[in-house]
Design an enzyme around this catalytic site. Structure first.
Site, PDB file in Angstrom:
ATOM      1  N   GLY A   1       0.739  -1.123   0.210  1.00 45.41           N
ATOM      2  CA  GLY A   1       0.076   0.166  -0.137  1.00 45.41           C
ATOM      3  C   GLY A   1       0.788   1.449   0.024  1.00 45.41           C
TER       4      GLY A   1
ATOM      5  N   ASN B   1       1.457   3.329  -2.678  1.00 43.66           N
ATOM      6  CA  ASN B   1       0.642   4.103  -3.522  1.00 43.66           C
ATOM      7  C   ASN B   1      -0.405   4.555  -2.566  1.00 43.66           C
ATOM      8  OD1 ASN B   1       1.783   4.762  -6.258  1.00 43.66           O
ATOM      9  ND2 ASN B   1       2.021   2.269  -5.996  1.00 43.66           N
TER      10      ASN B   1
ATOM     11  N   MET C   1      -4.146  -6.825  -7.036  1.00 48.47           N
ATOM     12  CA  MET C   1      -3.663  -7.839  -8.002  1.00 48.47           C
ATOM     13  C   MET C   1      -4.732  -8.722  -8.482  1.00 48.47           C
ATOM     14  SD  MET C   1      -0.812  -6.427  -8.274  1.00 48.47           S
ATOM     15  CE  MET C   1       0.342  -7.416  -9.190  1.00 48.47           C
TER      16      MET C   1
ATOM     17  N   ILE D   1      -8.005  -9.076 -11.626  1.00 52.04           N
ATOM     18  CA  ILE D   1      -8.250  -8.464 -12.733  1.00 52.04           C
ATOM     19  C   ILE D   1      -9.843  -8.246 -12.667  1.00 52.04           C
ATOM     20  CG2 ILE D   1      -8.578  -8.598 -15.232  1.00 52.04           C
ATOM     21  CD1 ILE D   1      -5.793  -9.875 -15.183  1.00 52.04           C
ATOM     22  N   LEU D   2     -10.369  -6.889 -12.639  1.00 55.23           N
ATOM     23  CA  LEU D   2     -11.808  -6.757 -12.552  1.00 55.23           C
ATOM     24  C   LEU D   2     -12.491  -7.092 -13.943  1.00 55.23           C
ATOM     25  CD1 LEU D   2     -11.490  -3.456 -10.643  1.00 55.23           C
ATOM     26  CD2 LEU D   2     -12.510  -5.669  -9.801  1.00 55.23           C
TER      27      LEU D   2
ATOM     28  N   ASN E   1      -5.866   2.783 -12.746  1.00 53.63           N
ATOM     29  CA  ASN E   1      -4.948   2.075 -12.309  1.00 53.63           C
ATOM     30  C   ASN E   1      -3.550   2.592 -12.407  1.00 53.63           C
ATOM     31  OD1 ASN E   1      -3.892  -0.707 -11.327  1.00 53.63           O
ATOM     32  ND2 ASN E   1      -3.534  -1.052 -13.355  1.00 53.63           N
TER      33      ASN E   1
ATOM     34  N   HIS F   1       0.258   1.033 -13.393  1.00 52.94           N
ATOM     35  CA  HIS F   1       0.849   0.017 -13.551  1.00 52.94           C
ATOM     36  C   HIS F   1       2.504   0.392 -13.824  1.00 52.94           C
ATOM     37  CE1 HIS F   1       1.414  -3.660 -15.793  1.00 52.94           C
ATOM     38  NE2 HIS F   1       2.253  -3.184 -16.746  1.00 52.94           N
TER      39      HIS F   1
HETATM   40  C1  GAR Z   1       3.257  -0.781  -7.587  1.00 52.62           C
HETATM   41  O1  GAR Z   1       4.393  -0.897  -8.183  1.00 52.62           O
HETATM   42  C2  GAR Z   1       1.926  -0.995  -8.883  1.00 52.62           C
HETATM   43  O2  GAR Z   1       2.652  -0.368  -9.790  1.00 52.62           O
HETATM   44  C3  GAR Z   1       1.941  -2.353  -8.865  1.00 52.62           C
HETATM   45  O3  GAR Z   1       2.120  -2.970  -7.760  1.00 52.62           O
HETATM   46  C4  GAR Z   1       2.917  -2.063  -6.763  1.00 52.62           C
HETATM   47  C5  GAR Z   1       1.792  -2.111  -5.774  1.00 52.62           C
HETATM   48  O4  GAR Z   1       2.852  -1.369  -4.693  1.00 52.62           O
HETATM   49  N1  GAR Z   1       0.783  -2.632  -9.701  1.00 52.62           N
HETATM   50  C6  GAR Z   1       0.792  -3.615 -10.422  1.00 52.62           C
HETATM   51  O5  GAR Z   1       1.481  -4.146 -11.094  1.00 52.62           O
HETATM   52  C7  GAR Z   1      -0.663  -3.887 -11.279  1.00 52.62           C
HETATM   53  N2  GAR Z   1      -0.579  -4.521 -12.410  1.00 52.62           N
HETATM   54  P1  GAR Z   1       2.148  -0.580  -3.397  1.00 52.62           P
HETATM   55  O6  GAR Z   1       1.145  -1.707  -2.813  1.00 52.62           O
HETATM   56  O7  GAR Z   1       3.238  -0.374  -2.496  1.00 52.62           O
HETATM   57  O8  GAR Z   1       1.327   0.577  -3.738  1.00 52.62           O
END
Ligand code: GAR
Length: 261
Positions: free
Chosen positions: A22, A24, A100, A102-103, A117, A119
């Site tokens: 989390g 982000n 993680m 896919i909706l 989202n 990525h």
């Molecule tokens: C982030 O790097 C995000 O870009 C990626 O998961 C990580 C989550 O980090 N998302 C994906 O790969 C989606 N396809 P966080 O839980 O620390 O935010």
């Protein structure tokens, strides 16, 4: 402020979906602390009961729901479980932040198109998983992150913004992921701001003069402009009535005077 600057009346409500640490989500929560940031986090959804990011829900006192896909026998019931949870808080925009799952179109058609989202690649390059490994293996000189709208096709929705970093020859999967994460934390709040400016400001008309607000109750579907026009019409009809009344009294007085004479 120039005339082109969008008028933002209030913060939109954001629900953040997570599956893991989390970071982000944390970046979004920190951005929301700025009174000028046009969003607040109204709730958090995790599909994992042990997601590290849930600690921020406690820290920031944000309502959260854990809807584990493992508790459902099929994807549709899992997604309906999330949809049911979403009815408890006001939500304008869903932000997937390391969510993680896919909706499916089942969820997307029921929720609508306000889902974004983040990525970890410069889309359209490297949709899906292992983005850093694929960028290094391909000998790319740069990589980056993309915030995009979510559509049924994975990682293919309209791009809102991207931030890129150089891949150096010393980079490993860990160093690259770490450096890019720093960029993601700038990108997500910036993207939310951009979405609010693109999609939400048109609904936010400048505030009405307070003296008119009581009469707007029960007219929630009217824009402020329509209400103001309504007031103008009421005033015009009132002054017309007054003019007609005054004229009638003058005519009556003249008739009475003529009769007495
Ligand atoms: C982030 O790097 C995000 O870009 C990626 O998961 C990580 C989550 O980090 N998302 C994906 O790969 C989606 N396809 P966080 O839980 O620390 O935010």
């Amino acid at each position: 402020m120039s005339n082109d600057t969008p008028q933002i009346r209030q913060k939109i409500n954001v629900c953040v979906f997570i599956s893991g640490r989390g970071s982000n989500l944390k970046a979004i929560l920190e951005a929301c602390e700025n009174p000028n940031f046009p969003a607040r986090v109204s709730c958090i959804v995790s599909n994992k009961p042990d997601a590290g990011g849930l600690e921020y829900a406690q820290q920031y006192k944000i309502p959260f729901a854990v809807i584990s896909h493992k508790d459902y026998t099929n994807k549709q019931d899992f997604e309906q479980g999330i949809l049911d949870a979403l009815t408890h808080e006001p939500i304008d925009l869903i932000c997937l932040a390391g969510f993680m799952r896919i909706l499916s179109p089942y969820f997307l058609t029921r929720w609508g198109d306000n889902i974004i989202n983040i990525h970890p690649s410069l889309l359209p390059k490297y949709k899906g998983l292992d983005t850093h490994a694929r960028a290094i293996e391909a000998g790319d000189a740069e990589t980056g992150c993309t915030v995009h709208y979510v559509i049924p096709e994975m990682d293919a929705g309209e791009i809102i913004l991207q931030r890129s970093i150089e891949i150096t020859k010393n980079d490993t999967l860990t160093t690259l992921a770490q450096r890019l994460l720093g960029e993601e934390h700038f990108a997500y709040p910036e993207a939310i701001k951009a979405v609010v400016e693109q999609k939400f400001t048109q609904h936010y008309e400048p505030k009405l003069d307070l003296s008119l607000t009581n009469t707007t109750q029960g007219k929630q579907d009217m824009t402020d402009k329509e209400v103001l026009n309504g007031h103008k019409e009421m005033w015009a009809s009132f002054t017309n009535t007054m003019k007609f009344g005054t004229l009638s009294i003058i005519v009556l007085l003249i008739l009475m005077a003529l009769f007495l004479l």
